[in-house]
Scaffold this motif. Structure first.
Motif, PDB file in Angstrom:
ATOM      1  N   SER A   1       0.835  -1.193   0.000  1.00  8.72           N
ATOM      2  CA  SER A   1       0.000   0.000   0.000  1.00  8.72           C
ATOM      3  C   SER A   1       0.878   1.254   0.000  1.00  8.72           C
ATOM      4  O   SER A   1       1.772   1.398   0.840  1.00  8.72           O
ATOM      5  N   PHE A   2       0.647   2.122  -0.966  1.00  8.19           N
ATOM      6  CA  PHE A   2       1.414   3.353  -1.168  1.00  8.19           C
ATOM      7  C   PHE A   2       2.882   3.066  -1.472  1.00  8.19           C
ATOM      8  O   PHE A   2       3.731   3.943  -1.326  1.00  8.19           O
ATOM      9  N   SER A   3       3.196   1.839  -1.896  1.00  2.16           N
ATOM     10  CA  SER A   3       4.550   1.475  -2.293  1.00  2.16           C
ATOM     11  C   SER A   3       4.475   0.711  -3.613  1.00  2.16           C
ATOM     12  O   SER A   3       4.094  -0.466  -3.634  1.00  2.16           O
ATOM     13  N   PRO A   4       4.819   1.368  -4.747  1.00  2.00           N
ATOM     14  CA  PRO A   4       4.617   0.732  -6.050  1.00  2.00           C
ATOM     15  C   PRO A   4       5.691  -0.256  -6.461  1.00  2.00           C
ATOM     16  O   PRO A   4       5.627  -0.803  -7.568  1.00  2.00           O
ATOM     17  N   GLY A   5       6.680  -0.499  -5.618  1.00  2.00           N
ATOM     18  CA  GLY A   5       7.720  -1.465  -5.979  1.00  2.00           C
ATOM     19  C   GLY A   5       8.551  -0.989  -7.158  1.00  2.00           C
ATOM     20  O   GLY A   5       9.134   0.100  -7.123  1.00  2.00           O
ATOM     21  N   ASN A   6       8.607  -1.828  -8.217  1.00  2.00           N
ATOM     22  CA  ASN A   6       9.392  -1.478  -9.401  1.00  2.00           C
ATOM     23  C   ASN A   6       8.619  -0.583 -10.371  1.00  2.00           C
ATOM     24  O   ASN A   6       9.050  -0.400 -11.505  1.00  2.00           O
ATOM     25  N   CYS A   7       7.507  -0.042  -9.961  1.00  2.49           N
ATOM     26  CA  CYS A   7       6.685   0.816 -10.822  1.00  2.49           C
ATOM     27  C   CYS A   7       6.676   2.244 -10.290  1.00  2.49           C
ATOM     28  O   CYS A   7       7.192   2.524  -9.215  1.00  2.49           O
ATOM     29  N   SER A   8       6.055   3.111 -11.040  1.00  4.32           N
ATOM     30  CA  SER A   8       5.866   4.506 -10.644  1.00  4.32           C
ATOM     31  C   SER A   8       4.543   4.987 -11.228  1.00  4.32           C
ATOM     32  O   SER A   8       3.991   4.374 -12.153  1.00  4.32           O
ATOM     33  N   VAL A   9       4.038   6.071 -10.671  1.00  2.00           N
ATOM     34  CA  VAL A   9       2.779   6.610 -11.185  1.00  2.00           C
ATOM     35  C   VAL A   9       3.004   7.159 -12.596  1.00  2.00           C
ATOM     36  O   VAL A   9       4.069   7.697 -12.918  1.00  2.00           O
ATOM     37  N   HIS A  10       1.978   6.994 -13.440  1.00  2.00           N
ATOM     38  CA  HIS A  10       2.052   7.459 -14.819  1.00  2.00           C
ATOM     39  C   HIS A  10       1.087   8.614 -15.033  1.00  2.00           C
ATOM     40  O   HIS A  10       0.425   9.080 -14.120  1.00  2.00           O
ATOM     41  N   TRP A  11       0.994   9.046 -16.290  1.00  2.00           N
ATOM     42  CA  TRP A  11       0.344  10.304 -16.604  1.00  2.00           C
ATOM     43  C   TRP A  11      -1.152  10.299 -16.312  1.00  2.00           C
ATOM     44  O   TRP A  11      -1.725  11.349 -15.981  1.00  2.00           O
ATOM     45  N   ALA A  12      -1.821   9.155 -16.384  1.00  3.38           N
ATOM     46  CA  ALA A  12      -3.264   9.137 -16.123  1.00  3.38           C
ATOM     47  C   ALA A  12      -3.558   9.450 -14.656  1.00  3.38           C
ATOM     48  O   ALA A  12      -4.526  10.159 -14.347  1.00  3.38           O
ATOM     49  N   PHE A  13      -2.722   8.944 -13.748  1.00  2.34           N
ATOM     50  CA  PHE A  13      -2.901   9.244 -12.327  1.00  2.34           C
ATOM     51  C   PHE A  13      -2.585  10.709 -12.046  1.00  2.34           C
ATOM     52  O   PHE A  13      -3.288  11.374 -11.265  1.00  2.34           O
ATOM     53  N   VAL A  14      -1.546  11.226 -12.681  1.00  5.19           N
ATOM     54  CA  VAL A  14      -1.222  12.649 -12.534  1.00  5.19           C
ATOM     55  C   VAL A  14      -2.355  13.507 -13.089  1.00  5.19           C
ATOM     56  O   VAL A  14      -2.736  14.534 -12.501  1.00  5.19           O
ATOM     57  N   LEU A  15      -2.920  13.089 -14.215  1.00 10.20           N
ATOM     58  CA  LEU A  15      -4.045  13.819 -14.800  1.00 10.20           C
ATOM     59  C   LEU A  15      -5.259  13.802 -13.874  1.00 10.20           C
ATOM     60  O   LEU A  15      -6.004  14.788 -13.789  1.00 10.20           O
ATOM     61  N   ALA A  16      -5.465  12.695 -13.174  1.00  6.96           N
ATOM     62  CA  ALA A  16      -6.572  12.625 -12.218  1.00  6.96           C
ATOM     63  C   ALA A  16      -6.366  13.610 -11.067  1.00  6.96           C
ATOM     64  O   ALA A  16      -7.317  14.276 -10.632  1.00  6.96           O
TER      65      ALA A  16
END
Length: 223
Positions: free
Chosen positions: A169-184
């Motif tokens: 939870s709140f830890s994406p591991g080897n991923c990161s937030v992308h543009w759709a989440f930023v757009l939200a």
């Protein structure tokens, strides 16, 4: 002197009405654009994506792809990624059902405010502005809750398959937030700005009404 003062006041009122109409048209266009952005936020599988990782030669490269509320897309040798999910039936991934429902509610509220634009021909403008403002506040509130619940739902099988075992939870591991989440997240700010502007325009329209009209149409929905 009294006649000259009346002419000046009438001139200022005319200029104010023209400026208010211009700002109202800009607000309506931005509201329509916000509705389109909400559709993109809902359906795009780009809320989270894998980072660029370095790996040793001779070992298989780590899986790369993106994830959204409805689909998980994995990059392949083909130009088009392979997506798994139920976007056609609008069935969200099990872990992201709550954020998906909230985004759908936000989308419904935004497009309801777009539909209310037709009421300007039949109802008092101040009342329509305030109805749209409350709808846009509702949309922004639902979208903000979705942005908070989405990272809390990362500890799931879909995220672990894409982003590794360090996901939580709140830890994406080897991923990161992308543009759709930023757009939200930017959509939350957009909703707040549009709602504030709608309240301002509604109150300005109330100021142009006679006192007897204000009692009927202005006080019921005043913020």
């Amino acid at each position: 002197m009294h006649v000259h003062t009346s002419d000046v006041a009438r001139l200022y009122q005319t200029e104010f009405i023209r400026s208010a109409r211009a700002v109202g048209v800009l607000w309506a266009i931005c509201t329509l654009c916000f509705g389109i952005i909400e559709v993109v936020i809902l359906i795009q599988p780009s809320w989270v994506g894998t980072r660029e990782l370095h790996y040793q030669a001779g070992t298989p490269p780590p899986q790369a792809g993106t994830l959204g509320l409805f689909e998980v897309c994995v990059e392949t040798d083909w130009p088009v990624p392979e997506c798994r999910g139920s976007l056609d039936t609008l069935t969200p991934l099990p872990a992201f059902q709550s954020p998906a429902v909230l985004v759908c509610l936000s989308l419904t509220a935004v497009w309801a405010s777009v539909g209310c634009l037709c009421l300007f021909r039949f109802c008092n403008a101040a009342t329509v502005y305030k109805i749209c403002a409350w709808l846009q506040l509702t949309a922004g509130f639902c979208l903000a809750l979705a942005c908070l619940l989405f990272p809390d739902s990362w500890d799931c099988a879909e995220m672990r398959a894409l982003c590794g075992d360090r996901v939580g939870s709140f830890s994406p591991g080897n991923c990161s937030v992308h543009w759709a989440f930023v757009l939200a997240m930017l959509g939350v700010l957009d909703a707040a700005i549009l709602a504030t502007l709608a309240f301002v325009l509604g109150n300005r329209q109330d100021a142009l009404l006679p006192d007897d009209a204000k009692d009927v149409t202005g006080l019921l929905l005043s913020p």
